[in-house]
Design a protein around this motif. Structure first.
Motif, mmCIF file in Angstrom:
data_model
loop_
_atom_site.group_PDB
_atom_site.id
_atom_site.type_symbol
_atom_site.label_atom_id
_atom_site.label_comp_id
_atom_site.label_asym_id
_atom_site.label_seq_id
_atom_site.Cartn_x
_atom_site.Cartn_y
_atom_site.Cartn_z
ATOM 1 N N VAL A 292 -3.975 -6.274 1.417
ATOM 2 C CA VAL A 292 -5.107 -5.405 1.073
ATOM 3 C C VAL A 292 -4.850 -4.483 -0.112
ATOM 4 C CG1 VAL A 292 -6.741 -3.708 1.968
ATOM 5 C CG2 VAL A 292 -5.810 -5.471 3.503
ATOM 6 N N TYR A 293 -3.789 -3.675 -0.067
ATOM 7 C CA TYR A 293 -3.653 -2.552 -0.997
ATOM 8 C C TYR A 293 -2.626 -2.804 -2.104
ATOM 9 C CZ TYR A 293 -6.242 -0.123 2.664
ATOM 10 O OH TYR A 293 -7.190 0.241 3.594
ATOM 11 N N GLU A 294 -2.776 -2.049 -3.171
ATOM 12 C CA GLU A 294 -1.841 -2.107 -4.300
ATOM 13 C C GLU A 294 -0.518 -1.448 -3.921
ATOM 14 O OE1 GLU A 294 -1.994 -1.200 -9.136
ATOM 15 O OE2 GLU A 294 -3.301 -0.074 -7.785
ATOM 16 N N ASN A 295 0.572 -2.027 -4.385
ATOM 17 C CA ASN A 295 1.897 -1.398 -4.243
ATOM 18 C C ASN A 295 2.692 -1.633 -5.521
ATOM 19 O OD1 ASN A 295 2.233 -4.151 -2.241
ATOM 20 N ND2 ASN A 295 3.733 -3.943 -3.884
ATOM 21 N N GLN A 296 3.784 -0.956 -5.649
ATOM 22 C CA GLN A 296 4.606 -1.094 -6.850
ATOM 23 C C GLN A 296 5.001 -2.558 -7.049
ATOM 24 O OE1 GLN A 296 7.970 1.590 -6.995
ATOM 25 N NE2 GLN A 296 6.753 3.321 -6.214
ATOM 26 N N GLY A 297 4.746 -3.054 -8.265
ATOM 27 C CA GLY A 297 5.154 -4.412 -8.607
ATOM 28 C C GLY A 297 4.212 -5.495 -8.139
ATOM 29 N N PRO B 56 -3.661 4.089 1.141
ATOM 30 C CA PRO B 56 -2.815 5.010 0.393
ATOM 31 C C PRO B 56 -3.653 5.892 -0.524
ATOM 32 C CG PRO B 56 -1.945 2.776 0.312
ATOM 33 C CD PRO B 56 -3.290 2.688 0.933
ATOM 34 N N THR B 57 -3.346 7.182 -0.585
ATOM 35 C CA THR B 57 -4.123 8.113 -1.408
ATOM 36 C C THR B 57 -3.287 8.775 -2.496
ATOM 37 O OG1 THR B 57 -3.707 9.882 0.188
ATOM 38 C CG2 THR B 57 -5.735 8.591 0.474
ATOM 39 N N SER B 58 -2.001 8.605 -2.487
ATOM 40 C CA SER B 58 -1.154 9.230 -3.494
ATOM 41 C C SER B 58 -1.466 8.643 -4.862
ATOM 42 C CB SER B 58 0.321 8.989 -3.146
ATOM 43 O OG SER B 58 1.140 9.403 -4.198
ATOM 44 N N THR B 59 -1.305 9.484 -5.913
ATOM 45 C CA THR B 59 -1.547 8.991 -7.267
ATOM 46 C C THR B 59 -0.410 8.102 -7.742
ATOM 47 O OG1 THR B 59 -0.574 11.000 -8.188
ATOM 48 C CG2 THR B 59 -2.969 10.949 -7.908
ATOM 49 N N SER B 60 0.750 8.132 -7.087
ATOM 50 C CA SER B 60 1.829 7.210 -7.415
ATOM 51 C C SER B 60 1.809 6.074 -6.401
ATOM 52 C CB SER B 60 3.184 7.919 -7.376
ATOM 53 O OG SER B 60 3.452 8.432 -6.087
ATOM 54 N N LEU B 61 2.059 4.866 -6.881
ATOM 55 C CA LEU B 61 1.942 3.700 -6.009
ATOM 56 C C LEU B 61 3.051 3.669 -4.966
ATOM 57 C CD1 LEU B 61 1.067 0.891 -8.577
ATOM 58 C CD2 LEU B 61 -0.455 1.999 -6.944
ATOM 59 N N ARG C 298 6.481 -1.529 -1.598
ATOM 60 C CA ARG C 298 6.018 -2.573 -0.684
ATOM 61 C C ARG C 298 6.383 -2.223 0.761
ATOM 62 N NH1 ARG C 298 2.192 -6.490 -0.294
ATOM 63 N NH2 ARG C 298 2.775 -7.965 1.335
ATOM 64 N N SER C 299 7.561 -1.702 0.954
ATOM 65 C CA SER C 299 8.033 -1.389 2.302
ATOM 66 C C SER C 299 7.246 -0.263 2.963
ATOM 67 C CB SER C 299 9.515 -1.014 2.259
ATOM 68 O OG SER C 299 9.715 0.111 1.413
ATOM 69 N N GLU C 300 6.473 0.478 2.172
ATOM 70 C CA GLU C 300 5.719 1.613 2.702
ATOM 71 C C GLU C 300 4.296 1.235 3.124
ATOM 72 O OE1 GLU C 300 7.968 5.059 0.011
ATOM 73 O OE2 GLU C 300 6.041 4.228 -0.644
ATOM 74 N N ASN D 75 1.541 -0.432 5.474
ATOM 75 C CA ASN D 75 1.391 -0.815 6.888
ATOM 76 C C ASN D 75 1.311 -2.328 7.006
ATOM 77 O OD1 ASN D 75 0.232 -1.437 9.484
ATOM 78 N ND2 ASN D 75 -0.453 0.689 9.623
ATOM 79 N N ILE D 76 2.097 -2.897 7.902
ATOM 80 C CA ILE D 76 2.192 -4.345 8.015
ATOM 81 C C ILE D 76 0.846 -4.988 8.314
ATOM 82 C CG2 ILE D 76 2.762 -4.377 10.482
ATOM 83 C CD1 ILE D 76 4.728 -6.688 9.802
ATOM 84 N N GLU D 77 -0.043 -4.282 9.005
ATOM 85 C CA GLU D 77 -1.351 -4.831 9.334
ATOM 86 C C GLU D 77 -2.221 -5.025 8.091
ATOM 87 O OE1 GLU D 77 -2.306 -6.061 12.272
ATOM 88 O OE2 GLU D 77 -0.217 -5.680 12.787
ATOM 89 N N ASN D 78 -1.856 -4.355 7.016
ATOM 90 C CA ASN D 78 -2.599 -4.495 5.759
ATOM 91 C C ASN D 78 -1.919 -5.453 4.789
ATOM 92 O OD1 ASN D 78 -4.662 -2.631 6.452
ATOM 93 N ND2 ASN D 78 -3.256 -0.940 6.034
ATOM 94 N N THR D 79 -0.972 -6.226 5.295
ATOM 95 C CA THR D 79 -0.293 -7.235 4.485
ATOM 96 C C THR D 79 -0.564 -8.611 5.075
ATOM 97 O OG1 THR D 79 1.776 -7.177 5.774
ATOM 98 C CG2 THR D 79 1.541 -5.602 3.949
ATOM 99 N N TRP D 80 -0.456 -9.618 4.236
ATOM 100 C CA TRP D 80 -0.635 -10.971 4.751
ATOM 101 C C TRP D 80 0.616 -11.438 5.488
ATOM 102 C CZ3 TRP D 80 -1.735 -13.085 -0.832
ATOM 103 C CH2 TRP D 80 -0.610 -12.910 -1.637
ATOM 104 N N ASP D 81 0.447 -12.378 6.380
ATOM 105 C CA ASP D 81 1.531 -12.941 7.167
ATOM 106 C C ASP D 81 1.858 -14.326 6.618
ATOM 107 O OD1 ASP D 81 3.316 -13.849 9.062
ATOM 108 O OD2 ASP D 81 1.818 -14.092 10.653
ATOM 109 N N LEU D 82 2.988 -14.457 5.935
ATOM 110 C CA LEU D 82 3.359 -15.715 5.291
ATOM 111 C C LEU D 82 4.112 -16.669 6.221
ATOM 112 C CD1 LEU D 82 4.505 -14.461 1.751
ATOM 113 C CD2 LEU D 82 2.225 -15.190 2.502
ATOM 114 N N SER D 83 4.373 -16.244 7.456
ATOM 115 C CA SER D 83 5.178 -17.078 8.349
ATOM 116 C C SER D 83 4.551 -18.436 8.651
ATOM 117 C CB SER D 83 5.485 -16.327 9.654
ATOM 118 O OG SER D 83 4.303 -16.006 10.352
ATOM 119 N N PRO D 84 3.205 -18.590 8.670
ATOM 120 C CA PRO D 84 2.681 -19.947 8.865
ATOM 121 C C PRO D 84 3.073 -20.920 7.755
ATOM 122 C CG PRO D 84 0.988 -18.339 9.398
ATOM 123 C CD PRO D 84 2.123 -17.578 8.768
#
Length: 601
Positions: A354-359, A2-7, A10-12, A14-23
């Protein structure tokens, strides 16, 4: 990235950059069903009361049942905790987390009779039972360690009462975390190019590294003045946590809160005080570093907002996350192919958020539940510091992997005293690889500066934090109220001591104590400093290809908590009861400082 100055939300992301909690748990509905079952299972535990001291078979059956239930609760809590951390504004996730805190309290209450009953056993009885029921050998260290703490274990009724306070004891930390991560907002500042950028936890260090001094100053004042606006509330939260710790200290008949926390893992308090004394002896080297920083930045006065900006130019472009992963893989090659294979597995199978998101919770961490793969939370910003954070957190993760492969559940949770060694060793190996590849004096200078900053942040700064904790907990024990003014005065004086006469210690830094989450887990941060000392010892031997160096290090990674951590380290060649590892690490700091002085002066 993400390059925007506003965060982004979470829904925005990419899922590949998030952890998978299903295990850990497939979804919230599965969580609710598993939670309900766990609640019902806890009710079975008190039925063992009065039995576990009667026969080795009953003791073994109870310990196995307790482990089974504890592991289930660990999984539920980790799922809820991480769901909450990825978006602290998600009230449903907050609810799950709070439910799990309550579940842990009920679990502790259900087994509160355990320690008093175990303490009716003698050493002779236990040794006989180990022979009669060989499977009990798995619990040897746990049982012997329980007997070691006999003087601080209360009666069955008192332990039951104390366990009921567990839910309440999370209060100060929960309040701070919610305030700091969900409710606290910082101003936007001029980004130096005419645009506006919001100060956030994740962006703060990047802003403080800016070459534009006004950006650094604005970020510094913007952040700390925001904390100062809530200084009395934050002081009340910190003070409440210290009071809570003192309550447990007195209840368990310890001489100090420091002793209470260190004795949990059989660490002599002399290790803590020895660390502070050793670092104090090397403060002149820190003052040399500060003087060099002032000279190379070309400023008449060096301020606290000048501490993070590199004193050597870095002309490298932003580092994409894929490149960061490759840099880490190459840097950790001395640890062997089996280590690299585990790293690659984590990179390829969504262990990392991986990346920062709101909250999203600030900072970074690694967590692992026995029987599942580790997880890493990042707030990746594309700079070299963040590459080192990736190496650091994956060090924690692979430490967990090696331990869990080698130990049973009861012996798998490595002691917090050794928790920072593998992570810091990774950073040390990575920077040596980058220094070896440096193509110019400028690049080498930048990396030496980074290595000095690692020492500054991990050995000097964390020891300063440790001294702050020691002083404030002692003040509370002596009956001195921990008002905001008291906390700020202590913190300001420590900054003056640790940075020396060449540093202008700005008044705003007095509020830094208010933003340190680890202060709500008392007497933890000193282990970053002891950890880097042990890590330098291990890393130097590996790089020098000393006989059995890698074998000893891997044995350390596999050790878990099957023996006391001090004994584990000694068996692997590092004696932390001596000041020698810390002294040796600080001499490395002096040597690196000399190299940078030779290049730059």
């Amino acid at each position: 990235m993400p390059t925007s100055t506003s965060l982004p939300k979470r829904s925005e992301i990419n899922i590949e950059n998030t952890w998978d909690l299903s295990p850990l748990c497939p979804d919230d509905e599965a969580f609710k069903a598993a939670f309900k079952e766990a609640e019902s299972q806890i009710r079975r535990l008190p039925s063992w009361r009065g039995k576990i001291h009667t026969s080795p078979s009953d003791l073994l059956a109870y310990l196995r049942e307790k482990d089974r239930q504890a592991l289930t609760i660990d999984r539920l809590y980790s799922y809820a905790f991480q769901s909450s951390d990825q978006d602290t504004g998600n009230t449903a996730a907050q609810s799950l987390k709070n439910q799990c805190l309550g579940l842990y309290t009920r679990f502790a209450s259900a087994i509160s009779w355990e320690a008093p009953e175990l303490l009716t056993l003698t050493e002779e009885t236990l040794n006989r039972w180990f022979s009669e029921e060989t499977a009990l050998e798995n619990y040897r260290h746990f049982l012997e360690d329980t007997l070691r703490q006999k003087a601080h274990t209360l009666s069955t009724e008192e332990e039951a009462l104390l366990s009921l306070s567990g839910d309440m004891s999370y209060g100060p930390q929960t309040i701070f975390n919610m305030f700091n991560n969900a409710d606290l907002h910082f101003p936007s500042i001029d980004d130096g190019s005419g645009g506006q950028v919001e100060i956030t936890h994740g962006r703060f260090i990047s802003l403080m590294e800016s070459k534009n001094r006004q950006v650094r100053k604005d970020a510094f004042t913007g952040l700390y003045r925001t904390y100062a606006a809530f200084k009395n509330t934050l002081a009340a939260a910190y003070s409440a946590n210290v009071k809570k710790e003192l309550f447990y200290t007195k209840a368990r008949k310890y001489a100090s809160t420091m002793e209470a926390h260190l004795d949990t893992h059989n660490i002599p308090t002399a290790v803590y005080t020895q660390l502070i004394d050793t670092v104090h002896a090397f403060l002149p080297a820190m003052y040399r570093y500060v003087a060099l920083r002032k000279k190379l930045l070309g400023v008449e006065e060096l301020h606290m907002y000048d501490v993070y900006t590199p004193i050597a130019d870095d002309n490298s472009p932003e580092i994409p996350f894929d490149k960061a992963k490759q840099m880490v893989l190459e840097g950790l090659a001395p640890l062997g192919q089996d280590y690299l294979d585990k790293l690659q597995e984590g990179f390829d199978h969504r262990w990392i958020d991986v990346y920062e998101n709101q909250g999203k919770r600030s900072g970074a961490y690694s967590t692992c539940v026995y029987g599942a793969h580790p997880y890493v939370l990042l707030n990746y910003q594309g700079n070299l510091d963040n590459v080192f954070t990736l190496a650091h957190e994956m060090g924690h993760s692979l430490h967990s992997c090696y331990t869990n492969e080698s130990q049973t559940y009861i012996n798998s949770e490595y002691n917090i005293f050794v928790a920072e060694i593998a992570s810091t060793c990774n950073e040390y190996l990575l920077i040596h690889d980058l220094l070896k590849k440096a193509g110019s004096r400028e690049e080498k200078a930048y990396l030496l500066n980074h290595l000095l900053d690692m020492f500054k942040g991990t050995l000097f700064r964390q020891t300063m934090f440790a001294e702050f904790e020691k002083i404030t907990h002692e003040k509370e024990a002596a009956g001195e109220p921990l008002t905001c003014d008291v906390l700020c005065d202590v913190y300001l004086d420590l900054n003056r001591l640790y940075f020396g006469p060449e540093m202008v210690v700005d008044d705003e830094i007095a509020m830094e104590w208010a933003r340190i989450p680890h202060f709500y887990t008392p007497f933890y941060v000193y282990q970053y400093a002891t950890g880097i000392s042990a890590a330098i010892a291990f890393g130097s031997r590996i790089l020098n290809e000393e006989p059995e160096a890698l074998e000893n290090y891997k044995r350390f990674l596999r050790g878990g908590c099957a023996m006391d951590c001090m004994d584990l380290l000694k068996s692997c060649g590092v004696d932390m009861t001596s000041p020698q590892p810390t002294t040796a690490a600080l001499k490395v700091f002096e040597d690196i400082l000399g190299q940078l002085e030779d290049i730059c002066l």
